[in-house]
Design a protein around this motif. Sequence first.
Motif, PDB file in Angstrom:
ATOM      1  N   ARG A  15       0.814  -1.200   0.000  1.00  0.00           N
ATOM      2  CA  ARG A  15       0.000   0.000   0.000  1.00  0.00           C
ATOM      3  C   ARG A  15       0.855   1.261   0.000  1.00  0.00           C
ATOM      4  O   ARG A  15       0.489   2.281  -0.543  1.00  0.00           O
ATOM      5  N   ARG A  49       1.942   5.795  -3.322  1.00  0.00           N
ATOM      6  CA  ARG A  49       1.389   6.923  -2.592  1.00  0.00           C
ATOM      7  C   ARG A  49       0.517   7.765  -3.513  1.00  0.00           C
ATOM      8  O   ARG A  49       0.867   8.021  -4.669  1.00  0.00           O
ATOM      9  N   ARG A  79     -11.118  11.008   1.178  1.00  0.00           N
ATOM     10  CA  ARG A  79     -11.585   9.645   1.455  1.00  0.00           C
ATOM     11  C   ARG A  79     -12.989   9.681   2.059  1.00  0.00           C
ATOM     12  O   ARG A  79     -13.868   8.910   1.666  1.00  0.00           O
ATOM     13  N   LEU A 111      -3.130  10.828   6.390  1.00  0.00           N
ATOM     14  CA  LEU A 111      -3.648   9.780   5.506  1.00  0.00           C
ATOM     15  C   LEU A 111      -2.804   8.514   5.608  1.00  0.00           C
ATOM     16  O   LEU A 111      -3.337   7.402   5.669  1.00  0.00           O
ATOM     17  N   HIS A 151      -3.611   6.663   8.684  1.00  0.00           N
ATOM     18  CA  HIS A 151      -4.876   5.940   8.538  1.00  0.00           C
ATOM     19  C   HIS A 151      -4.679   4.667   7.735  1.00  0.00           C
ATOM     20  O   HIS A 151      -5.168   3.593   8.127  1.00  0.00           O
ATOM     21  N   ASP A 152      -4.002   4.755   6.607  1.00  0.00           N
ATOM     22  CA  ASP A 152      -3.792   3.568   5.772  1.00  0.00           C
ATOM     23  C   ASP A 152      -3.029   2.487   6.531  1.00  0.00           C
ATOM     24  O   ASP A 152      -3.329   1.292   6.411  1.00  0.00           O
ATOM     25  N   SER A 153      -2.037   2.915   7.314  1.00  0.00           N
ATOM     26  CA  SER A 153      -1.254   1.958   8.083  1.00  0.00           C
ATOM     27  C   SER A 153      -2.117   1.273   9.133  1.00  0.00           C
ATOM     28  O   SER A 153      -2.074   0.045   9.305  1.00  0.00           O
ATOM     29  N   GLU A 172      -4.623  -1.172   7.599  1.00  0.00           N
ATOM     30  CA  GLU A 172      -4.029  -2.448   7.196  1.00  0.00           C
ATOM     31  C   GLU A 172      -3.830  -3.377   8.383  1.00  0.00           C
ATOM     32  O   GLU A 172      -4.120  -4.579   8.300  1.00  0.00           O
ATOM     33  N   CYS A 194     -12.937   7.213   7.231  1.00  0.00           N
ATOM     34  CA  CYS A 194     -12.209   7.053   5.970  1.00  0.00           C
ATOM     35  C   CYS A 194     -12.213   5.609   5.490  1.00  0.00           C
ATOM     36  O   CYS A 194     -11.556   5.283   4.488  1.00  0.00           O
ATOM     37  N   SER A 195     -12.940   4.740   6.206  1.00  0.00           N
ATOM     38  CA  SER A 195     -13.055   3.343   5.779  1.00  0.00           C
ATOM     39  C   SER A 195     -14.507   2.934   5.569  1.00  0.00           C
ATOM     40  O   SER A 195     -14.790   1.765   5.335  1.00  0.00           O
TER      41      SER A 195
END
Length: 675
Positions: free
Chosen positions: A9, A13, A21, A194, A197-199, A202, A232-233
């Motif tokens: 992911r 970037r 999101r 961001l 959040h992505d981390s 996951e 954001c999910s």
Amino acid sequence: MTQGSESVRFGKRTADTVLQRFEQWARDTPGAHALIAGPESLTYGQLDERAGRLAHRLLASGLPPGGLVAIGTARQAELVVALLAALKAGGTYVVVDAETPLTGQRQLTAAEPFVLLTHLAHRAALDNGSGLKVIRLGAEDGGIAGQRGDQPAEHPEAQAPALPPAPAPGRNAALLFTGAAEPRAVPVSHGLLLAAHDSWAEVARLTPADRHLIAAGTDVTAFAAGWTGALCSGGALVLPRRSPWKPEDIREAVESEHVTVLHTDPATALDLLRGEEGPGTAYRSLRLLAVSGDRLYLDDQAALQILLRPGARVLNVYGLAESAGIGAWFELPQLPRPLDDPEELSLLGTPFPGCRAEVRDGQIRLTPPGAGDAIPTGDLGLLREDGLLEFGGRLGDRITLPGPRSVDPYPIESAIRSHEGIGSVIVNAVDSARGPRRLVAYVAPPAGNSSSRVAPLPDIEELRDHLSGKVPREETPRTVIRLRALPRNRAGREDRAALPLPILPAATARGSGRSPSGKYGAATTGDGLPASCAGGCGGVGLGFVALILTNLFWPGSTDLTGVPQPWAFLFFVLYLFECAAFGVGVVFLFGGRARMRSRGRGRRITAAAHLAVSYLLLAWWPQDNLYRLAAKQDWPRQAALVYTFNIPLMIAGAIVAAYLVAKPADPFDFDEDDG
């Protein structure tokens, strides 16, 4: 030594932001739940619309690009609307504590925002008269308040310019406060927010079906940056209706709203889950329990894991405000094998995807997602042979003792915690006006367990025995103070600054496992028995023994033959009182000094007064018996009696008077061998 964690992911970037999101989910699923807070519940479409209206009001107030918007309200649904509005208006948000106005004012001073968004109920408490522009949340007329009072804006959407385009990833999105005693705000960019959040998404394996509950205060990083995990999910954020979360409210919300992801601190997690009927019975809807804010020991993490249903996860999350709340994470399956002494270990595990962790000169340094400079955390750590990061204490907690020498309290605290019945402990230094600093151990039973279900908390001698061979003698605490629970701040971290002062400064012999008063919060002493029982039961018993021994030591001294009534009876009662006073005096001689020390009158005057009171009680029994047997013309014996008893009794009375009027000494001026 360095740990790193990469992810597919993070190899691709993108230039989008957490706001984009959220807006994408609002377009795709406008009818899905976004905020669940009773009557204030909002769908994604409703939340996006309300945030847009407030963003226009912000622009109408003159908010410049990147301008800082402070948000202070106990209504968390309105707070989420406000921070999204700040991002939509191209600004930067910072959340301040509206529940504790003094803290909120200090945060506003540290942040220096352009405008404050708040409700009327909080405005007076947060506005310190500095001229800060205030926009009142919930004002239907769009009123903007500043130094000159309310300035109505009849049609703010029409007056304000169009919402700005998405900002560059490097521009600030938020200011987050660290957990320091004095507020310190650190900037977090759009790109980092961001990436964090992505981390987290996951590691937590977030889905749109998740319902999230964050129990931390809204100004704490876990919430101020963690709201992105839900919005954001595509998930829903469960919020309290009015006031901050309380344990009973969390229990009800988790069960009634079917919360799947719960984020809280160690003490709250243990309080919520312990006391269930058996393994796997707690909160059937939870699939993930994320614990952060303070150290989570391995035995507590294992206990939490057992209490949740099979398949649920318990994560120990370690992060900084500078890294938007992420850094490293640990769950039990990461262990390659069982470990000894789990009650003494707190494992931080491995870095989040995109993060790196290294230990340099004993200190943990974190590199957030997207590279950049490694951030010194102020925490000590160790990279173990099994590849896991282990917590080792905090540099800021380091204690300087006479010598001078430095002591890290964490190893001592971990060793103390291995004592049965101790759930949490803080070792702190106490300054003394008349002597060197001393180490004091503050201990509390396990969270969520009543004292009747665990072993009693130890006294100082029991603790010394437990630490023998584990901790150097000079690093062994000199006093134990037993509390029902350790004080904690809004982030859930143990608050050393809020520890109570010792009530009884003497560190003495074995006690009963509680304070002399039978309550938590006092230092242990050598009394053993409450004053009422010692002076009553013990005194009467010893007085009876003295009455029996009177004729053995002084034959004929109590012979009342020939004394008429009622005088014979009155003299007999006098003998009883003299014997009882002697019995109480013996008890006070061996058990009274520790209680007198609690008055803080100083060691020397307390020791003198202790002996004086004992003598005042003890002397009557031998004195009166010897006087009755002395001949009136036996001048040598009369003089001996006067100088043995009468004059010392006068001196003893003067010493007690001096003790009562003496200025209290330093309450921490105690000695290891007192008592």
